[in-house]
Scaffold this active site. Structure first.
Site, PDB file in Angstrom:
ATOM      1  N   TYR A 106       0.842  -1.203   0.000  1.00 27.90           N
ATOM      2  CA  TYR A 106       0.000   0.000   0.000  1.00 27.90           C
ATOM      3  C   TYR A 106       0.875   1.251   0.000  1.00 27.90           C
ATOM      4  O   TYR A 106       0.660   2.179  -0.787  1.00 27.90           O
ATOM      5  CB  TYR A 106      -0.901  -0.031   1.231  1.00 27.90           C
ATOM      6  CG  TYR A 106      -1.800   1.171   1.392  1.00 27.90           C
ATOM      7  CD1 TYR A 106      -2.949   1.307   0.622  1.00 27.90           C
ATOM      8  CD2 TYR A 106      -1.510   2.164   2.334  1.00 27.90           C
ATOM      9  CE1 TYR A 106      -3.781   2.403   0.790  1.00 27.90           C
ATOM     10  CE2 TYR A 106      -2.342   3.253   2.504  1.00 27.90           C
ATOM     11  CZ  TYR A 106      -3.482   3.374   1.728  1.00 27.90           C
ATOM     12  OH  TYR A 106      -4.305   4.471   1.891  1.00 27.90           O
TER      13      TYR A 106
HETATM   14  N1  LIG Z   1      -9.335   5.755   5.709  1.00 25.27           N
HETATM   15  C1  LIG Z   1      -8.080   6.128   5.867  1.00 25.27           C
HETATM   16  O1  LIG Z   1      -7.584   6.157   6.990  1.00 25.27           O
HETATM   17  C2  LIG Z   1      -7.262   6.540   4.672  1.00 25.27           C
HETATM   18  C3  LIG Z   1      -6.022   7.172   4.918  1.00 25.27           C
HETATM   19  C4  LIG Z   1      -5.242   7.555   3.843  1.00 25.27           C
HETATM   20  C5  LIG Z   1      -5.691   7.351   2.546  1.00 25.27           C
HETATM   21  N2  LIG Z   1      -6.895   6.734   2.323  1.00 25.27           N
HETATM   22  C6  LIG Z   1      -7.312   6.554   0.935  1.00 25.27           C
HETATM   23  O2  LIG Z   1      -8.598   7.092   0.768  1.00 25.27           O
HETATM   24  C7  LIG Z   1      -9.220   6.479  -0.366  1.00 25.27           C
HETATM   25  C8  LIG Z   1     -10.625   6.111   0.009  1.00 25.27           C
HETATM   26  O3  LIG Z   1     -10.575   5.114   1.026  1.00 25.27           O
HETATM   27  P1  LIG Z   1     -11.608   5.060   2.243  1.00 25.27           P
HETATM   28  O4  LIG Z   1     -10.804   5.087   3.472  1.00 25.27           O
HETATM   29  O5  LIG Z   1     -12.699   6.049   2.054  1.00 25.27           O
HETATM   30  O6  LIG Z   1     -12.114   3.545   2.107  1.00 25.27           O
HETATM   31  P2  LIG Z   1     -13.397   2.939   1.388  1.00 25.27           P
HETATM   32  O7  LIG Z   1     -13.164   1.485   1.351  1.00 25.27           O
HETATM   33  O8  LIG Z   1     -14.617   3.436   2.089  1.00 25.27           O
HETATM   34  O9  LIG Z   1     -13.362   3.560  -0.077  1.00 25.27           O
HETATM   35  C9  LIG Z   1     -12.647   2.995  -1.149  1.00 25.27           C
HETATM   36  C10 LIG Z   1     -13.628   2.752  -2.280  1.00 25.27           C
HETATM   37  O10 LIG Z   1     -12.904   2.357  -3.463  1.00 25.27           O
HETATM   38  C11 LIG Z   1     -13.708   1.402  -4.126  1.00 25.27           C
HETATM   39  N3  LIG Z   1     -12.925   0.578  -5.047  1.00 25.27           N
HETATM   40  C12 LIG Z   1     -11.995  -0.359  -4.735  1.00 25.27           C
HETATM   41  N4  LIG Z   1     -11.557  -0.962  -5.843  1.00 25.27           N
HETATM   42  C13 LIG Z   1     -12.189  -0.385  -6.891  1.00 25.27           C
HETATM   43  C14 LIG Z   1     -12.152  -0.588  -8.293  1.00 25.27           C
HETATM   44  N5  LIG Z   1     -11.360  -1.540  -8.855  1.00 25.27           N
HETATM   45  N6  LIG Z   1     -12.938   0.183  -9.087  1.00 25.27           N
HETATM   46  C15 LIG Z   1     -13.759   1.102  -8.533  1.00 25.27           C
HETATM   47  N7  LIG Z   1     -13.839   1.348  -7.204  1.00 25.27           N
HETATM   48  C16 LIG Z   1     -13.070   0.603  -6.383  1.00 25.27           C
HETATM   49  C17 LIG Z   1     -14.290   0.565  -2.988  1.00 25.27           C
HETATM   50  O11 LIG Z   1     -15.424  -0.210  -3.397  1.00 25.27           O
HETATM   51  C18 LIG Z   1     -14.617   1.626  -1.943  1.00 25.27           C
HETATM   52  O12 LIG Z   1     -15.960   2.089  -2.028  1.00 25.27           O
HETATM   53  C19 LIG Z   1      -8.326   5.300  -0.756  1.00 25.27           C
HETATM   54  O13 LIG Z   1      -7.549   5.647  -1.882  1.00 25.27           O
HETATM   55  C20 LIG Z   1      -7.449   5.125   0.469  1.00 25.27           C
HETATM   56  O14 LIG Z   1      -6.221   4.531   0.161  1.00 25.27           O
HETATM   57  C21 LIG Z   1      -7.689   6.332   3.366  1.00 25.27           C
END
Ligand SMILES: NC(=O)c1ccc[n+]([C@@H]2O[C@H](COP(=O)([O-])OP(=O)(O)OC[C@H]3O[C@@H](n4cnc5c(N)ncnc54)[C@H](O)[C@@H]3O)[C@@H](O)[C@H]2O)c1
Length: 255
Positions: free
Chosen positions: A148
């Protein structure tokens, strides 16, 4: 499925919009007057007024073309793209299969590249903007999260490099680097299944808490709006201060 836009209304695409940060960003952009094409691989994307939803696997090249075509055909233009879909897996360097590594890189890097390639021709016409959900894990290393972290580091320099390439066309590209954000698809299980660990993780943040998806959405809105017109190739950290220091010294140590 779709709503009519008034002529001239700004149009945004948001990926990973079924939950967490993407859902919050789609909501905030719609609230701020954007017509939104919200997409996710999950059919759970919540459709609001002035919003079109599409179920797509964004690791597929034709899906990205379809996404951008939907914005153009339904709303006639594209001004803002929030590339946010992502995935993560905790496992060590020796335990992680190459298939799992490929899966993470496909969603976190390949889909970004495909999204940019599909959107840039339309964004050139509007001098629009891209905002990518990167991560503080793309700025610093993290044990057992290496795939990641590597994918997010790639996202960071993808943003910077494409920002430089497109700057003379007036297309801006920026990244948002969240720290720990609660109640998303990636993190909700920690609060639910390990409340002590959840509290301890919040306590390690200088602001003493987890962030919210709405707080990250606010950074995306700023990054694609004209208010950030002189900003490109930037990383906005929304991390409660985690990356402001070395992390080896707490406020109490300084007393
Ligand atoms: N939550 C945290 O602490 C955090 C911290 C840093 C970065 N992020 C980043 O934030 C972004 C959103 O994550 P989140 O925390 O809201 O989690 P989340 O799981 O709620 O959202 C991620 C979404 O991406 C979708 N997804 C995954 N694979 C896919 C594909 N092949 N095609 C289309 N959609 C797809 C999932 O179905 C999901 O709805 C991500 O890029 C994650 O790496 C999250």
């Amino acid at each position: 499925m779709s709503t009519e836009t008034e002529a001239g209304r700004k149009v945004a695409v948001v990926t990973g919009a079924a939950s967490g940060i993407g859902a919050a960003t789609a909501r905030l952009l719609a609230k701020n007057g954007y017509a939104v094409v919200a997409t996710d691989i999950s059919p759970a994307v919540h459709e609001l007024e002035r919003m079109t939803t599409l179920v797509l696997d964004l690791t597929d090249e034709s899906a990205n073309a379809r996404l951008v075509a939907e914005a153009e055909q339904t709303y006639g233009r594209l001004d803002a793209v929030v590339l946010n879909a992502g995935t993560a897996a905790f496992s060590g360097i020796e335990e992680t299969s190459i298939a799992e590594y490929d899966r993470i890189m496909a969603i976190n890097v390949r889909a970004l590249v495909l999204g940019m390639q599909a959107a840039v021709p339309l964004l050139r016409r509007t001098r629009g903007a891209i905002s990518v959900t990167c991560s503080i894990d793309g700025l610093l290393g993290k044990p057992k999260l290496w795939a990641y972290a590597a994918s997010k580091a790639a996202a960071v320099n993808l943003v910077r490099s494409v920002a430089l390439e497109l700057a003379s066309d007036g297309v801006r590209v920026n990244g948002v680097c969240p720290g720990p954000i609660a109640q998303t698809g990636m993190t909700a299980h920690i609060e639910r299944d390990a409340p002590d660990r959840f509290a301890a993780m919040g306590g390690q943040v200088p602001l003493q808490r987890w962030g919210t998806a709405d707080e990250v959405a606010a950074a995306h809105l700023f990054a694609v709006s004209p208010r950030s017109a002189f900003m490109t190739g930037a990383m906005i950290t929304v991390d409660g201060g985690v990356t402001a220091g070395t992390g080896v010294c707490s406020p109490n140590d300084a007393q």
